[in-house]
Design a protein around this motif. Sequence first.
Motif, PDB file in Angstrom:
ATOM      1  N   ASN D 230       0.843  -1.180   0.000  1.00  0.00           N
ATOM      2  CA  ASN D 230       0.000   0.000   0.000  1.00  0.00           C
ATOM      3  C   ASN D 230       0.888   1.243   0.000  1.00  0.00           C
ATOM      4  O   ASN D 230       1.881   1.295   0.713  1.00  0.00           O
ATOM      5  N   SER D 231       0.532   2.241  -0.773  1.00  0.00           N
ATOM      6  CA  SER D 231       1.348   3.451  -0.866  1.00  0.00           C
ATOM      7  C   SER D 231       0.526   4.687  -0.542  1.00  0.00           C
ATOM      8  O   SER D 231      -0.626   4.802  -0.960  1.00  0.00           O
ATOM      9  N   ALA D 232       1.171   5.604   0.178  1.00  0.00           N
ATOM     10  CA  ALA D 232       0.544   6.897   0.440  1.00  0.00           C
ATOM     11  C   ALA D 232       0.724   7.784  -0.786  1.00  0.00           C
ATOM     12  O   ALA D 232       1.793   7.800  -1.384  1.00  0.00           O
ATOM     13  N   VAL D 233      -0.333   8.475  -1.176  1.00  0.00           N
ATOM     14  CA  VAL D 233      -0.248   9.285  -2.403  1.00  0.00           C
ATOM     15  C   VAL D 233      -0.805  10.686  -2.173  1.00  0.00           C
ATOM     16  O   VAL D 233      -1.610  10.919  -1.268  1.00  0.00           O
TER      17      VAL D 233
END
Lengths: 237, 237, 237, 237
Positions: D230-233
Amino acid sequence: MVSVTIWNEYIQERAEDDVDAVYPDGIHAPIRDALAAAGHEVRVATYAEPDHGLTPDVLDETEVLVYWEHRAHDHVDDAVVDRICERVYDGMGFIPLHSAHFSKPFKRLMGTPCSLDYRESAERERLWTVDTGHPIADGLDESFVLPETEMYSEPFAVPEPDRLVFVSWFEGGEVFRSGCCYRRGNGRIFYFRPGHETYPVYEEPVVHEVLDNAVRWAAPRTDAPVARDNSAVEPAE
Amino acid sequence: MVSVTIWNEYIQERAEDDVDAVYPDGIHAPIRDALAAAGHEVRVATYAEPDHGLTPDVLDETEVLVYWEHRAHDHVDDAVVDRICERVYDGMGFIPLHSAHFSKPFKRLMGTPCSLDYRESAERERLWTVDTGHPIADGLDESFVLPETEMYSEPFAVPEPDRLVFVSWFEGGEVFRSGCCYRRGNGRIFYFRPGHETYPVYEEPVVHEVLDNAVRWAAPRTDAPVARDNSAVEPAE
Amino acid sequence: MVSVTIWNEYIQERAEDDVDAVYPDGIHAPIRDALAAAGHEVRVATYAEPDHGLTPDVLDETEVLVYWEHRAHDHVDDAVVDRICERVYDGMGFIPLHSAHFSKPFKRLMGTPCSLDYRESAERERLWTVDTGHPIADGLDESFVLPETEMYSEPFAVPEPDRLVFVSWFEGGEVFRSGCCYRRGNGRIFYFRPGHETYPVYEEPVVHEVLDNAVRWAAPRTDAPVARDNSAVEPAE
Amino acid sequence: MVSVTIWNEYIQERAEDDVDAVYPDGIHAPIRDALAAAGHEVRVATYAEPDHGLTPDVLDETEVLVYWEHRAHDHVDDAVVDRICERVYDGMGFIPLHSAHFSKPFKRLMGTPCSLDYRESAERERLWTVDTGHPIADGLDESFVLPETEMYSEPFAVPEPDRLVFVSWFEGGEVFRSGCCYRRGNGRIFYFRPGHETYPVYEEPVVHEVLDNAVRWAAPRTDAPVARDNSAVEPAE
């Protein structure tokens, strides 16, 4: 009336002030109260208990398992994951919420990475019902708003849902398949995206409505056994 | 290289100044040029021609039919609708664009009202690829923007798509299933939402990429016949 | 308890001795009796009545429409077909039986030819439940036999079902997708293959069980309206 | 031309006389020869090699993995299972054959028990194409016969296939969903039922045709990455 177990890791509420401020009795508390008020029989299980709260006895009494977890994905014992999946194959409903998209049981049942992008910025989310005839959308408006949420963005690495019920719009420009129905064995699975540990999403009446509908939809419909092993058989003819 | 017919009602471009200003050679012109540049063999058919441009000969030579219509839904003869559907059952690809969601052939093939809500306000649309592995998404970014579009909103009254490729986000708060794949008989259908007669959506390079991918995906894969009538048969055993 | 209308063309029973011998009170009679015994409110409509028996009043009171027809496909007025489809979009369940695969309403809702191969030779059919968790399979054995049936063979020219519940095996070497679930608008559709005018298939208790389950499954779940027309809307944001 | 690896446990051919008699060069041999003759680049990997033959290098060069196993399901190292699944998510095609329905990688990708019933009695199987428009059915007759096979019976505990291509009829009275398509991440999966270690099913020309079609269908279509984490964007808007 469905027999529901809310399974909450119950970690951040006790360790982090900003989470405790929003959910002083645990994230499970407003969900429990709402489902009980809707007429369901509700119990709560947490990771601090033996078998993380999901002993065989608890699962045997559970028709639908509602699941919150966030911090302790890798903490869950594989034997408990196996036990959950077996119960799902036999017909138990399973409703993973929000960050449980990355939980062991959900990933095991999906067979995919279940990853996504996110942003914690208290932004507005509007959920649209794309499947107006679905029981989980019963009684809802065409769309509804959650004023402060964590954003989850596509691509969401799951199998194509059997039925897609909700799609979310986010203030920041993203969309998400927020209500996804699956079947695994005899068990019905409904992944519901909204929720967060520091935004009071689970206090929202419309979220309670969705969860009540989802619990009713996910309740077991059949006693048909799902085999685990291969069996040699005589001709049917 | 696919043999493509772009079927355009070609009415508003010749009758309305604001449409003529954006598409002086017809809405089909930029699509034709883009698909030809991508290596396809492209012809154009319009409603002013006999059989609205879709004679049996034209359809026999057509592997994929790309379709724009907006004003003249009810003008199309049922015999031509029948002819299109028969060709789709035999394997012809069919790509209805934007307002062709309400066309006779699309509604016939879907079996549903195909209605939606809309707003003409030149607002920003961002399309997200939700099915990253789909050939129609090949080479595209995770999401892409069309700066000025007409909004289409859910609920979109179609059957659940076989595969959902794109979901749109609109500035005004709506979402839409903008790239929907279906099969009817042997024919592949791709409904693609973007487009408008007074916004230059069909001049966008990313739209050309999508249409090129879609044409390749929708091209016939088999010569297997699809029966029209019921036949009495001897035992297969 | 579901409000059911059994719609029977009711032609062959009165005109052909061999059909009258098997179904002296009409093919609808054993179905009506079985569904009534299961607790449903059942009425019967036949082609000889005004509007082929399906006036707006009758349809307004119908939650699930069970349909037999065989000889008079082309006899049914398009206005009545429209009326049925509109009610399905609004949520009415629709259960076409056997030869109704080639009826106007089913073909309209599917958007495909709905053709198949057949053989009238009183041969044994065994239906296998491939979706053990489906409500329509509730209480059934893994497979069940109909001793004398008309064979229907693949390929069956329908869209891929949303859920495939039963697959038939025939003595002569064929298979068929005999229990197919679809949604169109809010309405649930279950096509059920077994049945014949000269074999007493509708006297079989297991067929009564399936039809009872199917009627319960197909009953409306929501009052959400499904729009027919496109509407201009203000921004939702 | 597709880069194919045939992964065979290669145990019974060397240990059991009746298997050696049918497949003296290994079960992989006739499959390898047929796919090579169809123009593919084919290599073979077996369990006796390091990493059961599937080192990262081998998988990096593999566009489609064809898989036979029967006796050694539990022997396969979880790290190799992980590696296969990761490659599938990235787009590698995966074609498990017959008894590989119970292999670790297939069960992992399905998320279900994948169990079934069986009978070893050299009986006739007729496969019917139910999805005539599917590329894997290209060039095949409506149905085709394998004269001596092991029977597999429903219920088959897998998720509902994305597309069902073949359904089998067995002499003894059973049916089976014998050609099932799935997507997991970007990877295409085709489970193909026929095959056995003591019946020469993999010598059948029609089986070669299916495998050639399946390899072409399962070949990667896109280089789009599928995220694992999961990546913060930042906002997309």
